[in-house]
Write an enzyme that holds these catalytic residues in place. Structure first.
Site, mmCIF file in Angstrom:
data_model
loop_
_atom_site.group_PDB
_atom_site.id
_atom_site.type_symbol
_atom_site.label_atom_id
_atom_site.label_comp_id
_atom_site.label_asym_id
_atom_site.label_seq_id
_atom_site.Cartn_x
_atom_site.Cartn_y
_atom_site.Cartn_z
ATOM 1 N N CYS A 1 -35.897 -2.632 26.515
ATOM 2 C CA CYS A 1 -36.979 -3.212 27.312
ATOM 3 C C CYS A 1 -36.808 -2.976 28.801
ATOM 4 C CB CYS A 1 -37.095 -4.701 27.022
ATOM 5 S SG CYS A 1 -35.720 -5.634 27.706
ATOM 6 N N CYS B 1 -31.428 -2.941 29.944
ATOM 7 C CA CYS B 1 -31.492 -2.927 28.484
ATOM 8 C C CYS B 1 -32.132 -1.615 28.033
ATOM 9 C CB CYS B 1 -32.317 -4.113 27.987
ATOM 10 S SG CYS B 1 -32.748 -3.977 26.238
ATOM 11 N N CYS C 1 -28.752 -8.345 26.837
ATOM 12 C CA CYS C 1 -30.033 -8.178 27.492
ATOM 13 C C CYS C 1 -30.534 -9.600 27.742
ATOM 14 C CB CYS C 1 -30.987 -7.428 26.574
ATOM 15 S SG CYS C 1 -32.703 -7.633 27.058
ATOM 16 N N ASP D 1 -0.900 -3.560 0.639
ATOM 17 C CA ASP D 1 -0.664 -3.067 1.987
ATOM 18 C C ASP D 1 -0.310 -4.227 2.906
ATOM 19 O OD1 ASP D 1 -0.391 -1.217 3.922
ATOM 20 O OD2 ASP D 1 -2.523 -0.927 4.298
ATOM 21 N N ARG E 1 12.188 -6.867 5.498
ATOM 22 C CA ARG E 1 13.004 -5.827 4.890
ATOM 23 C C ARG E 1 13.999 -5.241 5.896
ATOM 24 N NH1 ARG E 1 12.384 -0.288 4.465
ATOM 25 N NH2 ARG E 1 13.465 0.558 2.663
ATOM 26 N N SER F 1 13.141 1.428 -0.814
ATOM 27 C CA SER F 1 11.726 1.778 -0.665
ATOM 28 C C SER F 1 11.373 2.736 -1.800
ATOM 29 C CB SER F 1 11.477 2.310 0.733
ATOM 30 O OG SER F 1 11.385 3.672 0.725
ATOM 31 N N CYS G 1 -37.557 -9.361 24.998
ATOM 32 C CA CYS G 1 -37.183 -7.986 24.629
ATOM 33 C C CYS G 1 -37.612 -7.704 23.185
ATOM 34 C CB CYS G 1 -35.677 -7.810 24.774
ATOM 35 S SG CYS G 1 -35.055 -6.254 24.139
ATOM 36 N N ASP H 1 -10.253 -32.044 -1.585
ATOM 37 C CA ASP H 1 -9.515 -31.906 -0.333
ATOM 38 C C ASP H 1 -9.164 -33.280 0.217
ATOM 39 O OD1 ASP H 1 -9.970 -29.296 -0.681
ATOM 40 O OD2 ASP H 1 -11.176 -28.988 1.127
ATOM 41 N N LYS I 1 -0.397 -1.231 -5.015
ATOM 42 C CA LYS I 1 0.544 -1.225 -3.903
ATOM 43 C C LYS I 1 -0.129 -2.018 -2.793
ATOM 44 C CE LYS I 1 3.360 2.007 -1.202
ATOM 45 N NZ LYS I 1 3.407 1.196 -0.036
ATOM 46 N N LYS J 1 -0.191 7.370 -3.444
ATOM 47 C CA LYS J 1 -1.022 6.891 -2.327
ATOM 48 C C LYS J 1 -2.431 7.436 -2.458
ATOM 49 C CE LYS J 1 1.116 5.073 1.125
ATOM 50 N NZ LYS J 1 1.861 5.313 2.121
ATOM 51 N N TYR K 1 6.631 -9.074 -6.670
ATOM 52 C CA TYR K 1 6.614 -8.075 -7.739
ATOM 53 C C TYR K 1 8.005 -7.615 -8.150
ATOM 54 C CZ TYR K 1 6.605 -5.618 -3.275
ATOM 55 O OH TYR K 1 6.873 -5.246 -1.985
ATOM 56 N N GLU L 1 0.701 -0.865 -11.036
ATOM 57 C CA GLU L 1 0.161 -2.044 -10.357
ATOM 58 C C GLU L 1 -0.228 -1.676 -8.936
ATOM 59 O OE1 GLU L 1 3.682 -4.296 -11.037
ATOM 60 O OE2 GLU L 1 4.420 -4.009 -9.009
ATOM 61 N N TYR M 1 -6.260 -34.710 -1.577
ATOM 62 C CA TYR M 1 -5.069 -33.989 -1.151
ATOM 63 C C TYR M 1 -4.620 -34.490 0.213
ATOM 64 C CZ TYR M 1 -2.049 -30.162 0.298
ATOM 65 O OH TYR M 1 -0.972 -29.436 0.745
ATOM 66 N N ASP M 2 -5.596 -34.599 1.120
ATOM 67 C CA ASP M 2 -5.284 -35.066 2.472
ATOM 68 C C ASP M 2 -4.646 -36.449 2.444
ATOM 69 O OD1 ASP M 2 -6.268 -32.765 3.417
ATOM 70 O OD2 ASP M 2 -8.166 -33.594 4.157
HETATM 71 S S1 IVH Z 1 8.322 -2.118 -5.787
HETATM 72 C C1 IVH Z 1 12.613 -0.625 -5.672
HETATM 73 N N1 IVH Z 1 5.809 -2.883 -6.028
HETATM 74 O O1 IVH Z 1 5.727 -0.532 -0.940
HETATM 75 C C2 IVH Z 1 11.172 -0.936 -5.744
HETATM 76 N N2 IVH Z 1 6.578 -2.231 -3.882
HETATM 77 O O2 IVH Z 1 6.682 2.206 -0.346
HETATM 78 C C3 IVH Z 1 10.709 -1.715 -4.582
HETATM 79 N N3 IVH Z 1 4.914 -2.427 -2.104
HETATM 80 O O3 IVH Z 1 8.904 -1.386 0.248
HETATM 81 C C4 IVH Z 1 9.281 -1.777 -4.369
HETATM 82 N N4 IVH Z 1 3.302 -3.214 -3.372
HETATM 83 O O4 IVH Z 1 6.972 -3.040 0.580
HETATM 84 C C5 IVH Z 1 6.773 -2.428 -5.197
HETATM 85 N N5 IVH Z 1 3.641 -3.631 -6.366
HETATM 86 C C6 IVH Z 1 4.595 -3.191 -5.551
HETATM 87 C C7 IVH Z 1 4.373 -2.999 -4.174
HETATM 88 C C8 IVH Z 1 5.390 -2.504 -3.366
HETATM 89 C C9 IVH Z 1 3.657 -2.858 -2.136
HETATM 90 C C10 IVH Z 1 5.594 -1.924 -0.901
HETATM 91 C C11 IVH Z 1 6.983 -2.459 -0.695
HETATM 92 C C12 IVH Z 1 7.865 -1.269 -0.677
HETATM 93 C C13 IVH Z 1 6.931 -0.173 -0.302
HETATM 94 C C14 IVH Z 1 7.441 1.154 -0.796
#
Ligand code: IVH
Length: 737
Positions: A417, A414, A432, A118, A137, A83, A437, A34, A116, A316, A226, A114, A37-38
């Site tokens: 006690c 409390c 407390c 969140d 988006r 989506s 206590c 570090d 998803k 999901k 991705y 792969e 780097y700094d």
């Molecule tokens: S592919 C046309 N891959 O999930 C394909 N989406 O419910 C576009 N997301 O809008 C999406 N992980 O925000 C893809 N490994 C992944 C993802 C992923 C999360 C999200 C993404 C998308 C939403 C769809």
């Protein structure tokens, strides 16, 4: 330096820093310290100060965030951001595969699965290799221009290496806040008495929508990519999703943690189940599996609906939430006297276990969510471990449910006690105030004897409860005056059905208590449960002080406090009182010099504190907390008692040169599994005494994983990251030098 020389050096620095950013943030394998780097970073900033024309939008110095924006500009994506359709059952996955097979009859289908992630979907646009626009988006066609915010994310490359540059390249992915980052942020919020954030996803989304990039720069955001959007004039032409991911990786992006290849619905379902098992170990939250056709030619033939591709689907996982009734609220007393409300629930099955209790955090959380006894509540396994009450189903509220009044509920006392309680003005918690206590005494004793502290584990749990209940121990140091027969005859049961601790257990416990006296200073500092002093801080303090008394009246800590008080006085002073300003400046430089000389601080890279700015091993909050602790009545009592008991934790203060000479200096170890001849505690103490550090989890920063029998996921992770794995024999050889 001439303009031309500066330009050349600037380009070198930009390239170097970008390279190290990538090694650190994307690959988790830093190749320099570090400090080094700094130094590079500081050189870059200095150069840019002297030659402002060298500041380019892709300079690493531009990541810290500029002026706040008034509003986000709309950006039209070059290709829409689609989506995905969702499914919630494995049957639906089978139907999906049949549907696609029907669209592509007689074709062999190659699928990828792969995680998803969140987080929040974003698109990064690179033009001639430079990041020009980053956007959310939005409605899929137009999003918000959040470029300044995205630039603060260290794993977003500002520039793609020229070999791979293309005219225009849109890269899509998910911005997230890691589980660890989220926890840390909340711990900071808690410590500052601020409200805590509900979940990592919303916090990431909220952060990206901040108009002030300087705030965003402080949030632990990260990105996984991705997908591609528009690609024009590229020098690579991936034909499959797999190729896209490896191309993106070679360009310096972070890609999904793991990907599976499947050729049938059965294999897909296996992959989904496997992912479900491992996803809890991922650094980010995931809420599903994304199934995609691998081949772009096939994708094209399968086509799109109005909103989503026909060749992909999101599976999901069952939400880790459940509804249940809140039967009551109980209050737990922690080791500092903090009163934590706990929800007593109608037992409900959630993500693999039955939940009957959940944390309600604090009074403000209950108020904010308006949680009332008798309510039907939604609970969630927050961070996949501790269940928490998320919200109330108001439509199911009984008519007689009254708002919860914390103080009234406790009759101002409390619950254990009966002592006075008060709301800590610094934090959101009630405490407390009675140091005697029994609940606090028990918690402190448990903490003191815990594995990471003085490792007298045979005295934890029920034994701690009973020792306090029977008045044998009022504070942890009382342990050292316990007699063998007192422990041996300790009744762990009750009057009707007694169950004594026994001679054998007692002998073991006494030995562990004796051994604790010889534990190093760091362990002792940690075990005393000083507010804001965790394990790492305790180690830092131990490195710079010889004895516990040294810590108690530490000049270094006083300097830190002094330094920060003086710095805080500076703003505006230059104009108002130039004389005092100069004087303060000099004093600050003096302190900074002393701290740097003692290796307790390093020069700061921040611009604001440039002249005498330092980064200290511990900050003013810790410094004040430690000094207050030892200056207080309780702290003084502890010091006196330790002297009387002849407990003088061994000094680990060694000069910086000596530290560097220790065999494990700068090395980080992770312990896993059971070792044949020594406990993990013994190994940890050994490592620490030889200058090394012990960490709980494997990362790119880990140097060695010391593995014994039945080592678990840490070993897998070490193998994956290519961390060196050693066994006990090898470890002992290393210890011997
Ligand atoms: S592919 C046309 N891959 O999930 C394909 N989406 O419910 C576009 N997301 O809008 C999406 N992980 O925000 C893809 N490994 C992944 C993802 C992923 C999360 C999200 C993404 C998308 C939403 C769809």
């Amino acid at each position: 330096m001439t303009q031309a020389e500066a330009k050349k050096r600037h380009a070198q620095l930009v390239e170097k820093i970008n390279e190290h950013n990538r090694a650190y943030y994307v690959e988790a394998r830093p190749t320099i310290s570090d400090r080094e780097y700094d130094a590079l970073y500081r050189e870059l900033c200095d150069l840019e100060k002297n030659f402002p024309e060298l500041v380019t939008p892709d300079s690493p110095s531009q990541r810290v965030g500029g002026e706040p924006l008034k509003a986000f500009k709309p950006v039209r994506h070059l290709l829409p951001m689609l989506s995905l359709d969702n499914t919630y059952s494995q049957d639906e996955v089978r139907d999906f595969v049949k549907r696609v097979q029907k669209l592509l009859p007689d074709e062999k289908l190659d699928w990828s699965v792969e995680p998803k992630v969140d987080g929040v979907a974003v698109s990064l646009r690179f033009e001639n290799g430079k990041l020009t626009i980053g956007a959310t988006r939005g409605d899929g066609v137009t999003g918000d221009d959040v470029t300044a915010n995205l630039k603060t994310i260290r794993s977003v490359p500002l520039k793609l290496s020229l070999v791979a540059a293309s005219q225009v390249l849109e890269v899509r992915g998910e911005v997230f806040m890691s589980k660890a980052g989220f926890e840390k942020l909340n711990a900071e919020q808690r410590a500052a008495g601020e409200e805590i954030y509900a979940n990592a996803r919303n916090t990431a989304a909220g952060s990206l929508k901040q108009l002030d990039p300087r705030i965003v720069a402080k949030r632990p955001l990260d990105i996984v990519v991705y997908n591609l959007g528009k690609v024009e004039g590229a020098n690579a032409h991936p034909k499959t999703h797999t190729e896209v991911l490896s191309w993106l990786k070679s360009l310096g992006f972070r890609t999904p943690e793991k990907i599976w290849h499947c050729h049938s619905a059965d294999e897909l379902i296996d992959a989904i189940n496997e992912l479900d098992k491992v996803r809890k170990n991922f650094p980010y939250e995931t809420d599903g599996a994304v199934i995609k056709l691998n081949s772009f030619a096939q994708r094209e033939r399968a086509g799109f609906t109005a909103k989503a591709p026909r060749w992909a689907i999101a599976y999901k996982y069952a939400a880790e939430q459940a509804e249940t009734k809140l039967n009551g609220i109980t209050i737990q007393v922690g080791r500092t006297g903090a009163l934590t409300p706990v929800a007593e629930l109608e037992p409900v099955f959630l993500a693999g276990s039955t939940i009957a209790r959940a944390t309600l955090h604090n009074e403000d959380e209950i108020k904010r969510k308006d949680i009332r006894i008798g309510d039907t509540v939604v609970i969630e396994k927050a961070g996949e471990v501790i269940p928490a009450v998320i919200s109330v189903v108001e439509s199911k509220r009984p008519r007689d449910a009254r708002p919860f009044d914390f103080e009234k509920f406790l009759h101002g006392k409390c619950p254990v006690c009966g002592g006075k309680i008060a709301r800590d003005p610094k934090y959101v918690v009630w405490r407390c105030e009675n140091l005697q206590c029994p609940a606090q005494a028990t918690r402190r004793l448990e903490f003191f004897t815990a594995r990471g502290a003085l490792a007298i584990e045979s005295v934890g749990g029920i034994v701690a409860d009973k020792l306090v209940e029977r008045n044998l121990v009022r504070e942890p140091l009382d342990l050292f005056e316990l007699k063998l027969e007192q422990l041996a005859t300790l009744n762990l049961g009750n009057e009707e059905s007694p169950r004594t601790y026994g001679e054998k257990n007692a002998t073991k416990a006494i030995a562990a208590i004796e051994r604790a006296k010889t534990f190093p200073l760091a362990r002792w500092i940690f075990a005393l449960a000083i507010p804001d002093v965790g394990k790492t801080t305790a180690q830092d303090l131990a490195k710079f002080h010889e004895t516990i008394e040294d810590v108690a009246k530490s000049e270094l800590l006083r300097d830190i406090l002094d330094y920060h008080e003086k710095i805080a006085e500076l703003p505006g002073l230059k104009r108002e009182n130039p004389e005092r300003y100069e004087k303060l400046k000099n004093e600050i430089s003096e302190i900074a010099k002393r701290l740097i000389d003692s290796h307790f601080a390093a020069p700061s890279k921040s611009k604001a504190e440039k002249e005498s700015g330092i980064v200290t091993k511990v900050g003013p909050v810790v410094a004040k907390s430690v000094l207050d602790f030892f200056n207080g009545k309780n702290g003084q009592k502890i010091l006196k008692r330790m002297r009387e008991l002849k407990i003088h934790p061994a000094s680990e203060k060694i000069s910086a040169t000596k530290v560097a000479a220790l065999p494990f200096a700068g090395k980080t170890f992770v312990l896993t599994g059971t070792l044949p001849n020594m406990t993990r505690e013994e190994a940890a103490t050994k490592i620490e005494s030889l200058g090394g550090k012990v960490s709980g989890s494997v990362s790119g920063n880990t140097d060695y994983v010391l593995a014994g029998a039945e080592a678990g996921s840490k070993l897998d992770k070490a193998q994956k990251l290519g961390v060196k794995i050693i066994d006990e024999a090898e470890f002992l050889k290393m210890c011997a030098g």
